[in-house]
Motif scaffolding. Structure first.
Motif, PDB file in Angstrom:
ATOM      1  N   TYR A   1       0.865  -1.180   0.000  1.00 17.98           N
ATOM      2  CA  TYR A   1       0.000   0.000   0.000  1.00 17.98           C
ATOM      3  C   TYR A   1       0.906   1.236   0.000  1.00 17.98           C
ATOM      4  O   TYR A   1       1.808   1.353   0.825  1.00 17.98           O
TER       5      TYR A   1
ATOM      6  N   TYR B   1       1.353   5.393   0.225  1.00 13.81           N
ATOM      7  CA  TYR B   1       0.735   6.631   0.700  1.00 13.81           C
ATOM      8  C   TYR B   1       1.203   7.854  -0.084  1.00 13.81           C
ATOM      9  O   TYR B   1       0.411   8.756  -0.363  1.00 13.81           O
TER      10      TYR B   1
ATOM     11  N   VAL C   1      -2.514   2.163   7.530  1.00  7.08           N
ATOM     12  CA  VAL C   1      -3.702   1.406   7.152  1.00  7.08           C
ATOM     13  C   VAL C   1      -3.573  -0.016   7.683  1.00  7.08           C
ATOM     14  O   VAL C   1      -2.508  -0.623   7.634  1.00  7.08           O
TER      15      VAL C   1
ATOM     16  N   HIS D   1      -4.813   6.827   6.127  1.00  4.95           N
ATOM     17  CA  HIS D   1      -4.035   7.382   5.012  1.00  4.95           C
ATOM     18  C   HIS D   1      -3.688   8.842   5.290  1.00  4.95           C
ATOM     19  O   HIS D   1      -2.531   9.263   5.165  1.00  4.95           O
TER      20      HIS D   1
ATOM     21  N   MET E   1      -5.789   7.419  -2.116  1.00  2.17           N
ATOM     22  CA  MET E   1      -6.111   6.359  -1.176  1.00  2.17           C
ATOM     23  C   MET E   1      -6.278   5.035  -1.928  1.00  2.17           C
ATOM     24  O   MET E   1      -6.837   4.995  -3.020  1.00  2.17           O
TER      25      MET E   1
END
Length: 326
Positions: free
Chosen positions: A31, A33, A52, A110, A128
């Protein structure tokens, strides 16, 4: 000759890549950011963060080309977490985007990570739920767009985003400007009736008419006020963008007329606020709100126009919805 600190940076990157590879085998994805300069003093700050899915937040350096992860000026890195594939693969995201509680949790996490990074240096926020299969793919994507991201980070340095909103007051709030109901002329014609107030029915009609006229007068101010605010704010901003007016519970009972964002140099932040305040004083019946400073969500990508370095890849940078959830 290689300096000891360069060895340390390279060792950090190898350790990160090992963790990302392990996470992938364990059913995780990467993930992302934001994009930052790899030389920024972030590692200690990130060590204390949880992002997250309560995941650890790390820096992942670009791979290939000039991105050797050395931490020298000009090198870039991604701010990342390893998150469960079961919640962030394509099928899961399609399902989870319908879950408002899930969206709020992810958006807040986030936003918190991006805000913490922005407090330590220049940050280019990504949307996001930007995810990659593994660290190698994320690093290659960063390297392929190095020039675009590097130029954008340079444009965002020593700037912050501010919002300016203009709203009409709720209908009931305008009635205070309405004049008092006049006396009944028929009563004034009766001896001793001078100054006698109108009957209840006529007084009600007078009040309603005065309230309507007051609302119309306030509505007529909206256009000139929006133009004056836009002009005053833009004089102190490097870039600005006008968003669609808010039509949601977030905007409250007031009717939103202007919803704009401004990229303001830090050195002009006070002048920006003062200019907006001076315009607001000219329109006391309207609601003017200044928000910020924020990380530059609305300015992560350059203004519309050709960017030869961007290539044909997906536009992963842009505003995250976390700011409005705050």
């Amino acid at each position: 000759m290689t300096h000891p600190e360069e060895h340390a940076e390279q060792d950090d990157r190898v350790a990160q890549d090992d963790r990302v590879a392990h996470d992938r085998s364990a059913g995780h994805v990467v993930y992302v950011y934001a994009v930052v300069e790899a030389a920024a003093p972030l590692r200690d700050r990130l060590a204390a963060l949880r992002g997250v899915a309560e995941a650890r937040v790390e820096l992942l350096s670009e791979t290939g080309g000039d991105g050797d992860g050395s931490g020298r000026p000009g090198r870039l890195a991604l701010v990342v977490s390893s998150v469960p594939r079961a919640d962030f693969d394509e099928a899961a995201l399609t399902r989870n985007f319908e879950d408002l509680a899930w969206l709020e949790r992810v958006a807040r996490a986030h936003h918190d990570v991006v805000g913490a990074v922005a407090a330590r240096g220049t940050v280019l926020p990504l949307r996001m739920a930007t995810v990659y299969e593994d660290g190698d793919r994320a690093g290659r994507a960063l390297s392929e767009r190095h020039e675009t991201f590097a130029r954008r980070l340079a444009a965002l340095r020593a700037h912050a985003e501010y919002g300016v909103k203009l709203s009409l007051p709720p209908a009931g709030a305008v009635s205070r400007t309405a004049p008092a109901a006049p006396t009944d002329s028929a009563d004034s014609a009766v001896p001793g009736g001078e100054g006698r107030p109108a009957g209840p029915g006529r007084a009600y009609l007078h009040r309603r008419r005065a309230q309507r006229q007051a609302r119309e007068a306030v509505h007529a101010q909206a256009g000139p006020a929006a133009a004056a605010l836009s002009e005053a704010a833009a004089r102190h901003a490097s870039e600005h963008v006008r968003h669609a007016p808010q039509r949601s519970p977030l905007s409250g009972p007031s009717q939103n007329v202007l919803n704009a964002s401004y990229l303001v140099p830090d050195a002009r932040a006070d002048a920006f606020r003062a200019a907006v305040a001076r315009v607001a004083e000219r329109f006391p019946d309207l609601r003017v709100e200044v928000t910020g400073p924020w990380a530059p969500y609305s300015f992560a990508m350059p203004p519309p126009g050709p960017d030869p370095a961007a290539g044909d890849g997906p536009d992963e940078a842009g505003p995250a919805p976390a700011r409005e959830a705050s």
